[in-house]
Design a protein around this motif. Structure first.
Motif, PDB file in Angstrom:
ATOM      1  N   LYS A   6      -0.108   3.835  -0.298  1.00 16.27           N
ATOM      2  CA  LYS A   6      -0.673   2.771  -0.345  1.00 16.27           C
ATOM      3  C   LYS A   6       0.145   1.776  -0.371  1.00 16.27           C
ATOM      4  O   LYS A   6       1.136   1.529  -0.715  1.00 16.27           O
ATOM      5  N   CYS A   7      -0.506   0.624   0.142  1.00 19.30           N
ATOM      6  CA  CYS A   7      -0.068  -0.669   0.124  1.00 19.30           C
ATOM      7  C   CYS A   7      -1.235  -1.774  -0.057  1.00 19.30           C
ATOM      8  O   CYS A   7      -1.583  -2.512   1.060  1.00 19.30           O
ATOM      9  N   PRO A   8      -1.423  -2.050  -1.122  1.00 18.64           N
ATOM     10  CA  PRO A   8      -2.539  -3.057  -1.569  1.00 18.64           C
ATOM     11  C   PRO A   8      -2.226  -4.433  -0.771  1.00 18.64           C
ATOM     12  O   PRO A   8      -3.510  -5.156  -0.494  1.00 18.64           O
ATOM     13  N   THR A   9      -1.065  -4.900  -0.790  1.00 16.02           N
ATOM     14  CA  THR A   9      -0.764  -6.268  -0.310  1.00 16.02           C
ATOM     15  C   THR A   9      -0.521  -6.294   1.200  1.00 16.02           C
ATOM     16  O   THR A   9      -0.405  -7.430   1.724  1.00 16.02           O
ATOM     17  N   CYS A  10      -0.544  -5.207   2.059  1.00 14.10           N
ATOM     18  CA  CYS A  10      -0.107  -4.962   3.211  1.00 14.10           C
ATOM     19  C   CYS A  10      -1.445  -5.455   4.004  1.00 14.10           C
ATOM     20  O   CYS A  10      -2.498  -4.901   3.702  1.00 14.10           O
ATOM     21  N   SER A  11      -1.256  -5.942   5.369  1.00 14.88           N
ATOM     22  CA  SER A  11      -2.295  -6.372   6.050  1.00 14.88           C
ATOM     23  C   SER A  11      -2.849  -5.036   6.850  1.00 14.88           C
ATOM     24  O   SER A  11      -4.176  -5.142   6.977  1.00 14.88           O
ATOM     25  N   GLY A  12      -2.089  -4.092   7.212  1.00 13.91           N
ATOM     26  CA  GLY A  12      -2.720  -2.862   7.811  1.00 13.91           C
ATOM     27  C   GLY A  12      -3.272  -3.297   9.125  1.00 13.91           C
ATOM     28  O   GLY A  12      -2.716  -3.820  10.025  1.00 13.91           O
ATOM     29  N   ARG A  13      -4.289  -2.754   9.403  1.00 21.28           N
ATOM     30  CA  ARG A  13      -5.088  -2.865  10.616  1.00 21.28           C
ATOM     31  C   ARG A  13      -6.224  -3.956  10.810  1.00 21.28           C
ATOM     32  O   ARG A  13      -7.018  -4.020  11.334  1.00 21.28           O
TER      33      ARG A  13
END
Length: 625
Positions: A463-470
């Motif tokens: 998980k990465c709550p602060t990442c923008s991802g896609r």
């Protein structure tokens, strides 16, 4: 045990101001002469009598700031019959004041040098009779009488004196201090609160001398193993707490008369105690020649020493528990000591954990038989290894302690055997890289890393709550398909570049179990649109909010016209107000002028200076003939 309260009413006689006779007799108009302490009534449950006595209590004055409160405390403690203390009760004494206190030594300023005797000196009327005969009590005298009579003192003082009485309470056993309001309105709540603190706590004390050490153990209300403590808190009525006392004689007193002592163990503030008659064996008959147990050249000492009280006292040529070692057989001089030392720099034998006997270290025995000291120089043990969660080497399932170091079992590593040797627990359940490629596996646990996009978290760093991802990748398609806005709002561009169709929802809610990612953006109209996406079996599923959240439209022309109209109206209102005020002022001035003109008298009389042109004279002698 029911609480038993007593309150102190005290006026300081001021031993050091006896020369001010007039002020002592009449400190103020309608005031009674100062007195040291007066017991108005014994303890009683009759509240009406108490109220009457308080209202009739005479008012007096004080000639300096400190008060003789210690005289009052001492008399209230030691005059048990006059005060009416019950035997089987928890005794509370409430001392209320807004000033400091006189203590031992202050009386010398007034010529009173006799020390306080700690006895009761109340007259039949309840007045303290020794105010100018003996000095004030000392803090240690008050503390001694408090412990002797099992009394808890509550100092209810105003805020400006609280710091002083808080320090005083630390030197008087079982006492406490609290802030009293200026009008004493919180006195009932204060006493109730302090009594709750006292009654919910129990502390064990003793009067052992410096030669005796008393150690207390109790599990309090935890129900587990006993810990070294003499105090238990959080108690309620009916709770039973057990204390274990260990008595150790640390040294024998030099005076044989002190070899027999009486120790009193008691709970603070409760009139109960345990009396222990202690006899110290500081001199044994078996140490003297001719007594039973005294044997010279005893076979038990290998004929090389004297047996005294079961212990061998060896001659100069032998040593050991049973004099089994000869100095000539081992080494001589300092070489004898070096045999039991690992190197020349060490100054103690057997690492100070054993006895050097015949050149061999005999390691000492521990109280716990499972704890063993070993090694040629007693350098090893099986209880000093690192612990994890208070377990030696993380417990017997993980490893064992050997010579001060943990020896781990298969599958475990680390200084405390608390780390798994394999990385299986760091592998995601759906296969993949260790810690999802976003961390390192340490002790079988993923330590996630931080990147420029954000910090990864989760059991497998998935998980990465602060990442923008896609989110950025899907935002343009969500805009054109749901709201017909954005760079791809043209239908052909939207159909060409977008491979998914978002599902519309009234409100976007994240489902943690599905590993959904939340995305929030603002478009060119400053409207917020929200969507979420998840990847299941390499298939992307997008859910978007049906309606954008746009800020309300602002009509600038209406605001400008409204401001202009408001300015014009305010200006007109100011002009009309000015015109109204000036008109009223002019009318008032004109009315005052008319009133003054009507009152003027100058135009209704004759001018005294004016004379007519014709003069008429009469002849007095003329008779008309």
């Amino acid at each position: 045990m029911q609480p038993h309260f007593a309150t102190i009413c005290n006026i300081d006689l001021n031993k050091n101001e006896n020369n001010f006779n007039n002020r002592l007799e009449r400190p103020c108009d309608g005031c009674e002469a100062p007195y040291g302490y007066r017991n108005h009534m014994p303890l009683s449950t009759n509240t009406s009598t108490f109220t009457s006595e308080v209202s009739r209590a005479a008012v007096s004055g004080n000639l300096d700031a400190p008060e003789g409160g210690f005289d009052a405390i001492m008399q209230a403690i030691v005059c048990r019959q006059q005060i009416g203390w019950r035997e089987k009760a928890r005794r509370l004494l409430v001392f209320s004041t807004d000033a400091g206190f006189h203590y031992a030594g202050d009386g010398k300023l007034g010529g009173v040098i006799a020390p306080n005797d700690g006895e009761c000196h109340l007259s039949d009327q309840g007045l303290y009779t020794h105010s100018i005969i003996q000095d004030y009590p000392s803090i240690s005298q008050i503390n001694h009488k408090v412990k002797q009579n099992s009394i808890n003192v509550i100092f209810a003082v105003t805020a400006n004196q609280h710091s002083v009485y808080e320090k005083l309470a630390q030197h008087i056993e079982g006492s406490s201090s609290a802030v009293l309001s200026e009008d004493s309105s919180n006195v009932v709540d204060l006493v109730r609160s302090e009594y709750s603190k006292i009654s919910s706590s129990i502390e064990m004390k003793d009067n052992a001398t410096s030669n005796i050490k008393v150690t207390y153990h109790s599990s309090c209300l935890n129900g587990g193993a006993e810990i070294p403590t003499a105090k238990c808190d959080g108690l309620k009525v009916g709770d039973v707490v057990q204390f274990t006392a260990q008595i150790l004689v640390t040294s024998c007193p030099t005076d044989p008369r002190e070899w027999n002592q009486v120790i009193q163990i008691y709970p603070v503030g409760i009139n109960e105690s345990l009396i222990i008659d202690l006899e110290m064996l500081c001199s044994c008959p078996c140490e003297r020649p001719g007594a039973i147990g005294y044997e010279k050249h005893s076979p038990k000492c290998n004929d090389h020493g004297t047996l005294m009280c079961g212990i061998c006292e060896c001659d100069d040529m032998h040593f050991g528990h049973n004099c089994e070692c000869s100095t000539s057989d081992v080494h001589t001089g300092s070489d004898k000591d070096l045999v039991c030392r690992p190197d020349n720099t060490t100054q103690v034998d057997c690492n100070n954990r054993g006895t050097c006997l015949c050149g061999v270290c005999e390691c000492e025995k521990r109280q716990n038989p499972e704890e063993i000291i070993s090694g040629k120089f007693c350098e090893c043990d099986n209880f000093s290894c690192e612990r994890h969660k208070n377990l030696l080497c993380s417990g017997p399932d993980h490893g064992t302690c050997e010579c001060n170091h943990c020896v781990c079992k298969a599958g475990w590593t680390g200084s405390a055997c608390d780390c798994r040797a394999s990385n299986d627990t760091c592998m995601p359940p759906n296969s993949g890289e260790i810690c999802s490629g976003q961390g390192e596996c340490e002790c079988g646990v993923c330590k996630c890393k931080s990147t420029s996009e954000g910090r990864y978290s989760g059991k497998y760093c998935e998980k990465c709550p602060t990442c923008s991802g896609r989110c950025q990748e899907f935002s343009n398609c969500v805009q054109c398909q749901m709201y017909k806005t954005g760079p791809l709002k043209d239908e052909n561009d939207c159909a060409t570049n977008c491979t998914f169709v978002p599902i519309g929802e009234e409100k976007i809610v994240i489902d943690e179990e599905k590993d959904e990612q939340l995305c929030i953006f603002y478009d060119e109209d400053d409207c917020k649109f929200t969507f979420k996406y998840s990847e299941v079996n390499h298939k992307v599923e997008v859910h978007a909010q049906q309606e954008r959240e746009c800020p309300p439209k602002v009509f600038m022309l209406g605001i400008v016209l409204g401001v202009i109209a408001a300015i014009v109206l305010v200006g007109l209102a100011i002009l009309l107000l000015w015109k109204l005020l000036t008109t009223i002022h002019d009318r008032r001035e004109f009315a005052r002028f008319e009133k003054e003109r009507m009152n003027a008298k100058w135009d209704t009389g004759e001018n005294p200076i004016y004379k007519q042109a014709t003069s008429t004279f009469k002849n007095p002698m003329y008779a008309g003939k």
